[in-house]
Design a protein around this motif. Structure first.
Motif, short mmCIF file in Angstrom:
data_model
loop_
_atom_site.label_atom_id
_atom_site.label_comp_id
_atom_site.label_asym_id
_atom_site.label_seq_id
_atom_site.Cartn_x
_atom_site.Cartn_y
_atom_site.Cartn_z
N SER A 159 60.88 14.46 20.91
CA SER A 159 62.24 14.96 20.88
C SER A 159 62.42 16.10 21.88
CB SER A 159 62.60 15.46 19.47
OG SER A 159 62.03 16.75 19.24
N PRO A 160 63.63 16.30 22.42
CA PRO A 160 63.85 17.42 23.34
C PRO A 160 63.50 18.77 22.73
CG PRO A 160 65.66 15.86 23.49
CD PRO A 160 64.83 15.43 22.32
N ALA A 161 63.82 18.97 21.45
CA ALA A 161 63.53 20.25 20.80
C ALA A 161 62.02 20.48 20.70
CB ALA A 161 64.17 20.30 19.42
N HIS A 162 61.29 19.45 20.27
CA HIS A 162 59.84 19.57 20.16
C HIS A 162 59.22 19.80 21.54
CE1 HIS A 162 55.63 18.17 19.94
NE2 HIS A 162 55.67 18.64 18.70
N ALA A 163 59.73 19.12 22.55
CA ALA A 163 59.18 19.26 23.90
C ALA A 163 59.36 20.69 24.42
CB ALA A 163 59.86 18.27 24.84
N THR B 103 61.47 29.81 18.97
CA THR B 103 62.32 29.41 17.85
C THR B 103 63.67 29.02 18.42
OG1 THR B 103 61.22 30.92 16.31
CG2 THR B 103 63.42 30.14 15.71
N ILE B 104 64.06 27.77 18.23
CA ILE B 104 65.35 27.28 18.73
C ILE B 104 66.44 27.70 17.76
CG2 ILE B 104 66.70 25.21 19.22
CD1 ILE B 104 64.09 23.92 20.19
N THR B 105 67.49 28.33 18.29
CA THR B 105 68.58 28.81 17.43
C THR B 105 69.87 28.02 17.63
OG1 THR B 105 69.17 30.49 19.07
CG2 THR B 105 67.61 31.13 17.35
N GLY B 106 69.89 27.10 18.59
CA GLY B 106 71.09 26.29 18.78
C GLY B 106 71.02 25.46 20.04
N LEU B 107 71.78 24.38 20.07
CA LEU B 107 71.94 23.57 21.27
C LEU B 107 73.21 24.03 21.97
CD1 LEU B 107 71.31 21.13 23.11
CD2 LEU B 107 72.65 19.72 21.53
N ARG B 108 73.09 24.50 23.21
CA ARG B 108 74.25 25.05 23.90
C ARG B 108 74.90 24.05 24.85
NH1 ARG B 108 75.97 28.57 20.53
NH2 ARG B 108 74.26 29.90 19.82
N VAL B 109 74.09 23.37 25.67
CA VAL B 109 74.65 22.49 26.70
C VAL B 109 73.84 21.21 26.77
CG1 VAL B 109 74.97 22.20 29.19
CG2 VAL B 109 75.63 24.35 28.11
N VAL B 110 74.55 20.10 26.95
CA VAL B 110 73.96 18.83 27.34
C VAL B 110 74.61 18.45 28.66
CG1 VAL B 110 73.66 16.39 26.79
CG2 VAL B 110 73.60 18.09 24.96
N SER B 111 73.81 18.24 29.70
CA SER B 111 74.37 17.93 31.01
C SER B 111 73.70 16.70 31.60
CB SER B 111 74.20 19.12 31.97
OG SER B 111 74.80 18.85 33.22
N MET C 25 69.10 13.40 31.70
CA MET C 25 69.86 14.17 30.74
C MET C 25 69.14 15.49 30.50
SD MET C 25 72.58 12.49 30.01
CE MET C 25 73.15 13.60 28.72
N LEU C 26 69.88 16.59 30.59
CA LEU C 26 69.33 17.92 30.37
C LEU C 26 69.86 18.48 29.05
CD1 LEU C 26 68.05 20.67 31.18
CD2 LEU C 26 70.19 21.17 32.38
N TYR C 27 68.95 18.94 28.21
CA TYR C 27 69.30 19.61 26.95
C TYR C 27 68.92 21.08 27.09
CZ TYR C 27 69.77 14.97 24.90
OH TYR C 27 70.17 13.68 24.63
N LEU C 28 69.91 21.96 26.97
CA LEU C 28 69.65 23.40 27.07
C LEU C 28 69.86 24.05 25.70
CD1 LEU C 28 69.01 25.95 28.63
CD2 LEU C 28 71.41 26.05 29.35
N PHE C 29 68.78 24.59 25.17
CA PHE C 29 68.79 25.21 23.85
C PHE C 29 68.78 26.74 23.98
CE2 PHE C 29 66.72 21.09 23.21
CZ PHE C 29 67.35 20.61 22.08
N ASP C 30 69.42 27.40 23.02
CA ASP C 30 69.32 28.84 22.87
C ASP C 30 68.01 29.12 22.15
OD1 ASP C 30 70.32 31.37 23.24
OD2 ASP C 30 71.55 31.37 21.44
N VAL C 31 67.20 30.07 22.68
CA VAL C 31 65.83 30.24 22.19
C VAL C 31 65.49 31.72 22.00
CG1 VAL C 31 63.39 29.97 22.86
CG2 VAL C 31 64.98 28.11 23.23
#
Length: 200
Positions: free
Chosen positions: A92-96, A110-118, A130-136
């Motif tokens: 998964s993107p989060a686990h990666a 520690t991931i606190t939210g998904l901010r952007v998918v581009s 596909m890029l997943y950008l998480f708040d960390v």
């Protein structure tokens, strides 16, 4: 009546492939026709081989108390970038992202939210992605990182007004939009090459 993924894939294949797929998988399209969840159907094998795949990239947005963004100075390319990397198959993107930060920075994320998918279009021979950008949030300050030196030459915190001097243009757009999302309480903002799509 709508067509099934098997029908759609079969219609785009060769005549022999169509017959083979229909004979082998007609009963398998219905999940109840499979003995258990660990059984690999011939339909799954066929479709995994024929359907397109898109590379997935995961990154983390880390900011300090002043709101500056943490960037990695990479040993293998000119531009600095956000921490993260390519998602492995079946990961998964989060686990990666958690894995990449542990490997490259020696920190626990520690991931606190998904901010952007581009969506990123093809570029210089790379296929689209596909890029997943998480708040960390990280468990230690940058001064305590154990950097993976073969990839990370250094860590820098910079303001949004400095991004254009250090990162690729699309990265700067994604970061700025992610920061705006945080300020507006937004999650999962969708972009294309860092820009808002025309229909948004």
């Amino acid at each position: 009546m709508t067509s099934s993924p098997v029908d759609d894939a079969a219609q785009s294949g060769t005549p022999a492939g169509v017959d083979e797929l229909r004979r082998a998988t007609r009963a398998e399209v219905d999940a109840e026709g499979l003995p258990d969840e660990n059984t690999v159907s011939k339909a799954a094998v066929y479709l995994n081989r024929k359907l397109p795949r898109t590379r997935t990239i995961t990154q983390g947005l880390v900011r300090d108390a002043e709101g500056r963004v943490m960037l990695c100075q990479l040993s293998y390319k000119k531009f600095w970038d956000l921490p993260g990397g390519v998602v492995d198959p079946h990961e998964s993107p989060a686990h990666a992202l958690v894995r990449e930060i542990a490997e490259e920075l020696g920190a626990t994320a520690t991931i606190t939210g998904l901010r952007v998918v581009s969506w990123l279009p093809p570029w210089r021979g790379w296929d689209d992605a596909m890029l997943y950008l998480f708040d960390v949030e990280l468990d230690r300050p940058a001064g305590e990182f154990a950097l993976q030196r073969k990839e990370i030459a250094g860590i820098h915190f910079i303001g949004l007004d400095e991004l254009d001097d250090h990162v690729a243009a699309y990265t700067a757009k994604v970061i700025r939009r992610a920061v705006t999302a945080i300020e507006n309480g937004e999650s999962g903002v969708y972009l294309e090459n860092g820009d808002e799509p025309g229909w948004a």
